[in-house]
Design an enzyme around this catalytic site. Structure first.
Site, short mmCIF file in Angstrom:
data_model
loop_
_atom_site.label_atom_id
_atom_site.label_comp_id
_atom_site.label_asym_id
_atom_site.label_seq_id
_atom_site.Cartn_x
_atom_site.Cartn_y
_atom_site.Cartn_z
N TYR A 1 -51.36 -34.22 17.27
CA TYR A 1 -50.24 -33.74 16.85
C TYR A 1 -49.66 -32.82 17.20
O TYR A 1 -49.20 -32.00 16.39
CB TYR A 1 -49.70 -34.78 15.54
CG TYR A 1 -48.79 -36.03 14.83
CD1 TYR A 1 -48.64 -36.85 16.15
CD2 TYR A 1 -48.33 -35.36 13.98
CE1 TYR A 1 -46.46 -37.05 14.90
CE2 TYR A 1 -47.19 -35.44 13.04
CZ TYR A 1 -46.36 -37.17 14.28
OH TYR A 1 -45.40 -36.82 13.01
N LYS B 1 -44.10 -31.70 10.18
CA LYS B 1 -44.06 -32.66 9.12
C LYS B 1 -44.52 -32.19 7.73
O LYS B 1 -43.57 -33.10 6.70
CB LYS B 1 -44.75 -34.08 9.48
CG LYS B 1 -44.55 -34.50 10.65
CD LYS B 1 -43.15 -35.75 10.23
CE LYS B 1 -42.37 -36.54 11.29
NZ LYS B 1 -41.33 -37.11 10.92
#
Ligand code: NAD
Length: 252
Positions: free
Chosen positions: A151, A158
């Site tokens: 990720y 995020k």
């Protein structure tokens, strides 16, 4: 119905697998009138997708990294809003799938702008048309306290997105505007499929989540978005609701 009489801007409808598509459909089924946003090269895909909604909504142009689009948003909206849904994420390929140590700042900056700063940019752009007492709801993948495989810089974005939501909640609270996030488990959308190695999450998730997890079912996450847009969370802001089958609560 949960959203009777409410008017909602839904960003992020790309195709019928988008989380935002399920949000748009459920919002209409729950009595809301919606307007959808899309931009440039993906506008045609959005147009095709929204034709399958119960009622075809108007589409307004909005690229969250384009200052002219942001400045024009309030005028382009066909009506005042009770809610705004942020379902937008993007990171250049160098930022995902390994290579965390090599991604150049120019690429990281794009990920941060489109995936984190855009929550503030969207809220401020919509603010002139957002009624006091309204709601902003964003889609998150929990990066509060962990680093995930593959990720990479999207995870860092995020984490910034989560912090942005809390600061926005501070700023908009005096107008009784709530800002909350839904942290979904992995879902097989176009954005997710563009992350090399994302299958790793999918198998881990279904093994560990106490409720189990269906990577093709965007409805549970969308239902939480609808609930947070409704009048049934009147005293909740700066919050993240996990819709992940319970994965986040389980150690191993
Ligand atoms: P998706 O690919 O269907 O949606 C991503 C959307 O972002 C697309 O509609 C795209 O047009 C939009 N977008 C990208 N750049 C933009 C820009 N500059 N301006 C405006 N819009 C832009 O994928 P999705 O999984 O439904 O993603 C929606 C949100 O849900 C994202 O924030 C994503 O991080 C989040 N999320 C996804 C998962 C997952 O596993 N799919 C899990 C948790 C959270």
């Amino acid at each position: 119905m949960l959203l009777d009489g409410k008017r909602i801007l839904v960003t992020g409808v790309l195709n019928d697998q988008s989380i935002a598509y399920a949000v748009a459909r459920l919002a209409q089924e729950q009595g809301a009138e919606i307007v959808v946003s899309s931009f440039g090269r993906v506008m045609n895909l959005t147009r095709r997708a929204v034709r399958r909604l119960p009622t075809e909504p108007e589409i307004v142009q909005l690229d969250v990294s384009d200052t002219d689009d942001l400045n024009a948003l309030a005028e382009r909206l066909p009506f005042d809003l009770d809610g705004v849904v942020h379902a937008i994420g993007f990171a250049p390929p160098s930022c995902l799938g390994g290579g965390f140590l090599d991604a150049p700042w120019e690429d990281v900056a794009i990920a941060m702008q489109v995936s984190a700063y855009s929550l503030k940019a969207l809220a401020v752009a919509a603010l002139p048309r957002l009624r006091d007492g309204g709601a902003v709801v964003g889609l998150d993948f929990d990066n509060q306290s962990q680093a995930w495989p593959v990720y990479d810089w999207m995870g860092v974005a995020k984490a910034a997105f989560e912090s942005t939501a809390r600061y926005l909640a501070r700023e908009l609270g005096p107008r009784q505007i709530r800002v909350n996030l839904v942290s979904a488990g992995p879902l097989r959308t176009l954005a997710a499929r563009s992350i090399p190695g994302f299958e790793h999450f999918e198998s881990v998730w279904s093994e560990r989540a106490p409720l189990g997890w269906d990577i093709r079912d965007t409805e549970p996450a969308a239902k939480a978005v609808i609930a947070l847009l409704s009048d049934w969370f009147p005293a909740t802001t700066g919050e993240m609701v996990h819709v992940d089958g319970g994965f986040h609560a389980i150690g191993a």
